[in-house]
Enzyme design. Sequence first.
Site, mmCIF file in Angstrom:
data_model
loop_
_atom_site.group_PDB
_atom_site.id
_atom_site.type_symbol
_atom_site.label_atom_id
_atom_site.label_comp_id
_atom_site.label_asym_id
_atom_site.label_seq_id
_atom_site.Cartn_x
_atom_site.Cartn_y
_atom_site.Cartn_z
ATOM 1 C CE LYS A 52 -1.947 2.917 2.846
ATOM 2 N NZ LYS A 52 -2.125 4.075 1.944
ATOM 3 C CD GLU B 154 12.852 0.781 9.698
ATOM 4 O OE1 GLU B 154 13.259 1.706 10.432
ATOM 5 O OE2 GLU B 154 13.494 -0.254 9.500
ATOM 6 C CB CYS C 197 12.618 8.765 8.777
ATOM 7 S SG CYS C 197 13.440 7.673 7.631
ATOM 8 C CD GLU D 7 9.635 12.756 11.859
ATOM 9 O OE1 GLU D 7 8.482 12.323 11.980
ATOM 10 O OE2 GLU D 7 10.585 12.093 11.386
HETATM 11 P P1 NAP Z 1 1.657 8.270 8.178
HETATM 12 O O1 NAP Z 1 0.578 9.230 8.204
HETATM 13 O O2 NAP Z 1 1.942 7.476 9.385
HETATM 14 O O3 NAP Z 1 1.359 7.304 6.940
HETATM 15 C C1 NAP Z 1 2.210 6.274 6.544
HETATM 16 C C2 NAP Z 1 1.422 5.235 5.783
HETATM 17 O O4 NAP Z 1 0.471 4.640 6.663
HETATM 18 C C3 NAP Z 1 0.609 5.792 4.611
HETATM 19 O O5 NAP Z 1 0.583 4.840 3.581
HETATM 20 C C4 NAP Z 1 -0.767 5.972 5.229
HETATM 21 O O6 NAP Z 1 -1.813 5.925 4.277
HETATM 22 C C5 NAP Z 1 -0.834 4.747 6.125
HETATM 23 N N1 NAP Z 1 -1.803 4.879 7.222
HETATM 24 C C6 NAP Z 1 -2.365 6.014 7.739
HETATM 25 N N2 NAP Z 1 -3.215 5.698 8.727
HETATM 26 C C7 NAP Z 1 -3.198 4.352 8.852
HETATM 27 C C8 NAP Z 1 -3.858 3.427 9.704
HETATM 28 N N3 NAP Z 1 -4.715 3.827 10.648
HETATM 29 N N4 NAP Z 1 -3.605 2.103 9.550
HETATM 30 C C9 NAP Z 1 -2.731 1.669 8.625
HETATM 31 N N5 NAP Z 1 -2.082 2.501 7.783
HETATM 32 C C10 NAP Z 1 -2.293 3.820 7.904
HETATM 33 O O7 NAP Z 1 3.059 8.926 7.804
HETATM 34 P P2 NAP Z 1 3.328 9.946 6.623
HETATM 35 O O8 NAP Z 1 2.750 11.234 7.038
HETATM 36 O O9 NAP Z 1 2.908 9.365 5.339
HETATM 37 O O10 NAP Z 1 4.931 9.920 6.591
HETATM 38 C C11 NAP Z 1 5.746 10.684 7.406
HETATM 39 C C12 NAP Z 1 6.274 9.884 8.592
HETATM 40 O O11 NAP Z 1 6.953 8.696 8.187
HETATM 41 C C13 NAP Z 1 7.300 10.641 9.382
HETATM 42 O O12 NAP Z 1 7.004 10.568 10.748
HETATM 43 C C14 NAP Z 1 8.616 9.923 9.093
HETATM 44 O O13 NAP Z 1 9.607 10.041 10.051
HETATM 45 C C15 NAP Z 1 8.176 8.537 8.893
HETATM 46 N N6 NAP Z 1 9.177 7.815 8.115
HETATM 47 C C16 NAP Z 1 10.000 6.903 8.720
HETATM 48 C C17 NAP Z 1 10.950 6.210 7.998
HETATM 49 C C18 NAP Z 1 11.854 5.212 8.640
HETATM 50 O O14 NAP Z 1 12.437 4.419 7.929
HETATM 51 N N7 NAP Z 1 12.016 5.194 9.940
HETATM 52 C C19 NAP Z 1 11.067 6.432 6.646
HETATM 53 C C20 NAP Z 1 10.231 7.359 6.049
HETATM 54 C C21 NAP Z 1 9.272 8.032 6.804
HETATM 55 P P3 NAP Z 1 -2.497 7.215 3.600
HETATM 56 O O15 NAP Z 1 -1.621 8.381 3.925
HETATM 57 O O16 NAP Z 1 -2.523 6.869 2.168
HETATM 58 O O17 NAP Z 1 -3.858 7.314 4.175
#
Ligand code: NAP
Length: 452
Positions: A154, A229, A263, A354
């Site tokens: 996804k 992650e 991240c 963050e």
């Molecule tokens: P996010 O809101 O947590 O979303 C990540 C993914 O999870 C998206 O595909 C999102 O789908 C999905 N998602 C949202 N709500 C969900 C739920 N209730 N159940 C299952 N899946 C769900 O994060 P983001 O805003 O996209 O990305 C930014 C964050 O990612 C930052 O905090 C960053 O640090 C972290 N990150 C970490 C790493 C690492 O390797 N540690 C790497 C990259 C990013 P939709 O958005 O399509 O609804």
Amino acid sequence: MSTITVIDPSTGLPFHELARATEADVDAAVARAVAAQRAWAALAPGARADALRAFARTVEEHVEELARLEVRNSGHPIGSARWEAAHVAQVLNYYAGAPERLLGRQIPVPGGIDVTFHEPYGVVGIIVPWNFPMTIASWGFAPALAAGNAVVLKPAELTPLTALRLGELALAAGLPEGLFQVVVGSGSVVGQRFVSHPDVRKVVFTGSTEVGVDVAAGCARMLKPVTLELGGKSANIVFADADLEKAAAAAPGAVFDNAGQDCCARSRILVQRSVHDRFLELLEPAVSAWRVGDPSREDVDMGPLISASHREGVAAFLDGADIALRGTAPGGDGFWFAPAVVLAQPQDRVARDEIFGPVVAVLPFDDEADAIRLANDSIYGLAGSIWTESLGRAVRVSRAVKSGVLSVNSHSSVRYWTPFGGMKASGLGRELGPDAAEHFTETKNVFFATDA
Ligand code: NAP
Ligand code: MG
């Protein structure tokens, strides 16, 4: 039918529509994956390896196309996007070596032979954020497939296009139907169904800590293993005995790369007090030289932020902040944001939360113990850098900082053949490196009696 509108962050204009998957669509994809996985796991290890190498070659042949798509959908500079697409092929090639190397053990026992097998989970669900759509997906799907699993992937709704194209390229390369499927839809529907579906046997989640905790709690109810992650607030620690010119020249790239939507961004610069002012003087030309603009241009370091609402959130961190340096950004309707260097205190929001944008907080420290204390004064523990010319200090500090991925006198954090992942609120488990395929298996122990 509900649809997703894909927007070009450089212009703010929509350019593509696609259907949003329902729970029934996920269930149908999982049913196809279950069937495909049985046949895939039954193949000879060498045949799975060949299939992954063919997939890698096909990705290699489409690096330019994938990169252009990422520029349009995510606003990544073309040079970075090419690196990301090529990285997917490299990750596939690396894990193509795994099927023939998933070695079990033979353990001495009386009365027979004892052997362990690395059995695939079955179907693995991979949930990916919008910041690095291609690379993060590949860190999950390449080792998962190599270990004999099927994958449902996804992508984030904001950035589905390169993932969809990778799904098509897998089929074009000859991977069986149903083995690697990309399901585009919202996290609350598609992502949650990966968590709750009994036939998805492992979940890999990359994204925010808040959602990650929710995903882990759901997986716990299903007794389903999960790799997380999550976020970061990584420290870039600059000691007085460092090569200050080098440290200052490298600092903008370490936090402004991918517009800070990384991240691993070194979003806190901790500088020893005796060289604090000198470091800022050296940082100034490096920040001015950071080129923000049209990501399709070869000479650009940084494109726009991913969305209008994300830009609002990033901008809010500058309210009342003590801005020491500010870069430049184009005007127009794209989600542009000029990089900012902010002087901060440990309790400030800008130094704790963050931001996921091109904003870096600079904080002074007094001595080595103070530097370690400040670096660890965070809920996160993903990455970090240590700048010093003292070998002993480099060893001491790198052992004392509670982060999963550290670099000394450099900012590198991702090599596909070394482990990657975070401590504390930054995650659970590790991706990449020599052991990743094994993480997509569970150990089976079999005893063969030899008594006549
Ligand atoms: P996010 O809101 O947590 O979303 C990540 C993914 O999870 C998206 O595909 C999102 O789908 C999905 N998602 C949202 N709500 C969900 C739920 N209730 N159940 C299952 N899946 C769900 O994060 P983001 O805003 O996209 O990305 C930014 C964050 O990612 C930052 O905090 C960053 O640090 C972290 N990150 C970490 C790493 C690492 O390797 N540690 C790497 C990259 C990013 P939709 O958005 O399509 O609804
Ligand atoms: Mg989100």
